[in-house]
Design an enzyme around this catalytic site. Structure first.
Site, PDB file in Angstrom:
ATOM      1  N   GLU A  35       0.856  -1.185   0.000  1.00 32.28           N
ATOM      2  CA  GLU A  35       0.000   0.000   0.000  1.00 32.28           C
ATOM      3  C   GLU A  35       0.893   1.237   0.000  1.00 32.28           C
ATOM      4  O   GLU A  35       1.909   1.285   0.693  1.00 32.28           O
ATOM      5  CB  GLU A  35      -0.884   0.002   1.250  1.00 32.28           C
ATOM      6  CG  GLU A  35      -1.744   1.227   1.408  1.00 32.28           C
ATOM      7  CD  GLU A  35      -2.870   1.286   0.396  1.00 32.28           C
ATOM      8  OE1 GLU A  35      -3.802   2.048   0.603  1.00 32.28           O
ATOM      9  OE2 GLU A  35      -2.817   0.573  -0.620  1.00 32.28           O
ATOM     10  N   ASP A  53      -1.984  -5.229   1.387  1.00 33.02           N
ATOM     11  CA  ASP A  53      -1.358  -4.009   1.899  1.00 33.02           C
ATOM     12  C   ASP A  53       0.101  -4.213   2.298  1.00 33.02           C
ATOM     13  O   ASP A  53       0.925  -3.313   2.130  1.00 33.02           O
ATOM     14  CB  ASP A  53      -2.142  -3.488   3.111  1.00 33.02           C
ATOM     15  CG  ASP A  53      -3.541  -3.042   2.736  1.00 33.02           C
ATOM     16  OD1 ASP A  53      -3.667  -2.259   1.775  1.00 33.02           O
ATOM     17  OD2 ASP A  53      -4.505  -3.477   3.393  1.00 33.02           O
TER      18      ASP A  53
END
Length: 252
Positions: free
Chosen positions: A80, A108
């Site tokens: 992310e 992420d």
């Protein structure tokens, strides 16, 4: 809400969120709740990773910024915070190196200690409801899910919370602080409820005497805004720029 976000979050996080929304044609002055949500999610991802390293023995250790061992390998790879092309490049590289199964959706983080991808969630609702939504979407046992709420609750796959209690408490404290500061400014109810957000938006537009043609509808479509952030290669110096984010929001 926009003013609150700019005061409460690190400028780097704000800039990344702005670029993300602009890329998808989303107006942060209209979709202020989404702006705040993106910034919050980014910060939690960074806080999840910061200070965690792996030493030469393969052990996971927590290292403060001033420690000379900060050159050790980061335990977590942050996915992310990168544009989609870069993010998939990182994911593919990890899969080729570790033999991990390629996820269907961009996660992420990647945990080099436990050799698994991680999906981070931050919710304004019940943690178990959001967890189930994430699990139903991902449909993979190879991606670990960890959900945080603004009330201090959390839920993770097989009750495996990955981080030590102190690190998780730091994240929970930050989220609780954000909630309290929103409440102090009368923003929390609209952040939680779309109906309240619409009322607040109309009130703000009227008070600012904006042009009559400006849309007042609160958009609730799902987008990939969190996945199209600018490339941001994380190294041992990234915590310096982010440390200010961990401080309490300035009072109004």
């Amino acid at each position: 809400m926009e003013d609150f976000v700019r005061q409460c979050f690190n400028p780097m996080i704000v800039e990344l969120a702005e670029k993300a929304m602009k890329e998808y044609g989303e107006d942060l002055k209209i979709e202020t709740n989404k702006f705040a949500a993106i910034c919050t999610h980014l910060e939690v991802c960074f806080m999840y990773s910061d200070f965690h390293f792996i030493n030469e023995q393969g052990e996971s250790i927590v290292v403060e910024l001033d420690d000379p061992n900060a050159l050790l390998k980061h335990r977590f790879e942050i996915i992310e915070g990168r544009d989609r092309t870069m993010a998939w490049t990182v994911v593919n590289s990890i899969c080729n190196t570790t033999g991990a199964e390629k996820p269907k959706f961009l996660p992420d983080l990647y945990d080099y200690k436990k050799n698994r991808f991680i999906e981070i969630g931050v919710t304004r609702r019940e943690v178990h409801i959001y967890y189930l939504e994430k699990a139903n979407k991902i449909k993979s046992e190879n991606t670990h899910i960890h959900i945080f709420s603004f009330t201090g609750e959390e839920m993770a796959t097989k009750a495996d919370y990955t981080l030590d209690e102190e690190s998780r408490a730091r994240i929970k404290t930050r989220l609780f602080t954000i909630r309290q500061e929103m409440a102090n400014r009368g923003l929390w109810d609209s952040f939680v409820s779309p109906k309240e957000a619409k009322k607040q938006l109309k009130k703000d537009l009227k008070s600012q005497e904006l042009c009559a043609g400006l849309p007042t509808k609160v958009f609730r479509r799902t987008s990939s805004a969190l996945r199209i952030l600018e490339p941001m290669w994380m190294d041992s110096n990234r915590t310096v720029a982010l440390r200010a984010s961990f401080l309490k929001c300035p009072k109004k």
